[in-house]
Design a protein around this motif. Structure first.
Motif, PDB file in Angstrom:
ATOM      1  N   GLU A   1       0.825  -1.204   0.000  1.00 37.79           N
ATOM      2  CA  GLU A   1       0.000   0.000   0.000  1.00 37.79           C
ATOM      3  C   GLU A   1       0.867   1.265   0.000  1.00 37.79           C
ATOM      4  O   GLU A   1       1.942   1.314   0.587  1.00 37.79           O
ATOM      5  N   GLU A   2       0.377   2.288  -0.665  1.00 33.12           N
ATOM      6  CA  GLU A   2       1.124   3.525  -0.871  1.00 33.12           C
ATOM      7  C   GLU A   2       1.523   4.198   0.442  1.00 33.12           C
ATOM      8  O   GLU A   2       2.602   4.774   0.567  1.00 33.12           O
ATOM      9  N   ASN A   3       0.661   4.103   1.459  1.00 31.04           N
ATOM     10  CA  ASN A   3       0.934   4.809   2.717  1.00 31.04           C
ATOM     11  C   ASN A   3       2.172   4.284   3.442  1.00 31.04           C
ATOM     12  O   ASN A   3       2.752   4.980   4.274  1.00 31.04           O
ATOM     13  N   MET A   4       2.614   3.062   3.119  1.00 34.36           N
ATOM     14  CA  MET A   4       3.770   2.496   3.811  1.00 34.36           C
ATOM     15  C   MET A   4       5.076   3.163   3.391  1.00 34.36           C
ATOM     16  O   MET A   4       6.099   2.986   4.038  1.00 34.36           O
ATOM     17  N   LYS A   5       5.029   3.971   2.332  1.00 34.88           N
ATOM     18  CA  LYS A   5       6.248   4.681   1.924  1.00 34.88           C
ATOM     19  C   LYS A   5       6.708   5.676   2.981  1.00 34.88           C
ATOM     20  O   LYS A   5       7.872   6.079   2.996  1.00 34.88           O
ATOM     21  N   SER A   6       5.817   6.047   3.892  1.00 33.33           N
ATOM     22  CA  SER A   6       6.213   6.984   4.947  1.00 33.33           C
ATOM     23  C   SER A   6       7.235   6.373   5.897  1.00 33.33           C
ATOM     24  O   SER A   6       7.910   7.085   6.642  1.00 33.33           O
ATOM     25  N   THR A   7       7.370   5.031   5.877  1.00 35.81           N
ATOM     26  CA  THR A   7       8.321   4.376   6.775  1.00 35.81           C
ATOM     27  C   THR A   7       9.747   4.381   6.234  1.00 35.81           C
ATOM     28  O   THR A   7      10.668   3.942   6.924  1.00 35.81           O
ATOM     29  N   VAL A   8       9.927   4.865   5.023  1.00 39.90           N
ATOM     30  CA  VAL A   8      11.278   4.954   4.459  1.00 39.90           C
ATOM     31  C   VAL A   8      12.094   5.979   5.243  1.00 39.90           C
ATOM     32  O   VAL A   8      11.653   7.115   5.448  1.00 39.90           O
ATOM     33  N   VAL A   9      13.274   5.580   5.701  1.00 35.84           N
ATOM     34  CA  VAL A   9      14.247   6.512   6.274  1.00 35.84           C
ATOM     35  C   VAL A   9      15.252   6.791   5.164  1.00 35.84           C
ATOM     36  O   VAL A   9      15.983   5.890   4.747  1.00 35.84           O
ATOM     37  N   PRO A  10      15.293   8.013   4.627  1.00 36.02           N
ATOM     38  CA  PRO A  10      16.068   8.286   3.415  1.00 36.02           C
ATOM     39  C   PRO A  10      17.526   7.815   3.493  1.00 36.02           C
ATOM     40  O   PRO A  10      18.265   8.197   4.398  1.00 36.02           O
ATOM     41  N   PHE A  11      17.873   6.958   2.554  1.00 31.75           N
ATOM     42  CA  PHE A  11      19.236   6.442   2.369  1.00 31.75           C
ATOM     43  C   PHE A  11      19.811   5.805   3.633  1.00 31.75           C
ATOM     44  O   PHE A  11      21.022   5.762   3.827  1.00 31.75           O
TER      45      PHE A  11
END
Length: 217
Positions: free
Chosen positions: A86-96
């Motif tokens: 689901e698209e909302n799970m992208k918020s869990t990305v910690v950049p790099f």
């Protein structure tokens, strides 16, 4: 031959890799970057290293919680529920995140005359985590090899495996997954509803393992 450093979170995948490659691992490193669940994961990482007699270090990365934007760094209320697809799970990305941790581990490998750095990314990570994908692994491997005098390489043995396949490997190795942590909320119990809890349940079921996890829901 002890020729590897492992990035060890204390989650299912990296703990499985620890046991799978224990004969080659000279050092395991956990990074405390201020996520909601670091305090739940890292004790398990320490536990398994002590059990196997593998040196374990915890390296603080306080700046990430201060300057990076991710729901993993904003408290349990910020963690979305649902499946990783689901698209909302992208918020869990910690950049790099992996790039930063791998860079430090590569420097540690060169400093300790070790040839390899290992990470436990897997096929299920590819959808939303750019620094878990095969093209990232290949690119970072090239950079690490070119940027170190001893030509450090990145190993990613589970890169094209599913989490269920990793759990099956852990089952064969006799790992008790009750001694691992997944939930991104980092509360007393696994929430049972966030993406990594859902993935944990699916992987254990796929591997035919009775889920030992205590869930809040």
């Amino acid at each position: 031959m002890k020729d590897c450093i492992l990035i060890l979170s204390g989650g299912m995948d990296s703990v499985t890799l620890l046991y799978d490659y224990q004969e080659r691992i000279a050092l395991a490193i956990s990074f405390d970057y201020g996520s909601n669940h670091n305090a739940k994961e890292i004790p398990f990482a320490r536990l398994h290293c002590e059990r196997l007699g593998i040196k374990h270090l915890v390296i603080p990365l306080d700046f990430m919680a201060k300057y990076f934007r991710s729901s993993l760094l904003e408290g349990s209320e910020a963690i979305p529920e649902g499946h990783y697809a689901e698209e909302n799970m992208k918020s869990t990305v910690v950049p790099f995140r992996n790039g930063i941790m791998l860079a430090i581990a590569t420097g540690m490998a060169e400093s300790n005359d070790l040839q390899y750095v290992m990470m436990a990314n897997h096929g299920g990570d590819h959808t939303i985590y750019p620094d878990c994908r095969p093209e990232f692994v290949e690119a970072f491997d090239g950079a690490a090899h070119a940027g170190t005098y001893n030509g450090v390489h990145l190993l990613s043995p589970y890169c094209n495996m599913t989490k269920g396949q990793i759990a099956a490997r852990g089952k064969a190795l006799g790992i008790d997954y009750a001694e691992t942590w997944s939930c991104y909320k980092g509360e007393e119990k696994h929430c049972g509803c966030c993406g990594t809890c859902v993935e944990r349940k699916e992987a254990l079921a796929e591997a035919g393992i009775d889920d030992p996890t205590e869930y809040a829901k």
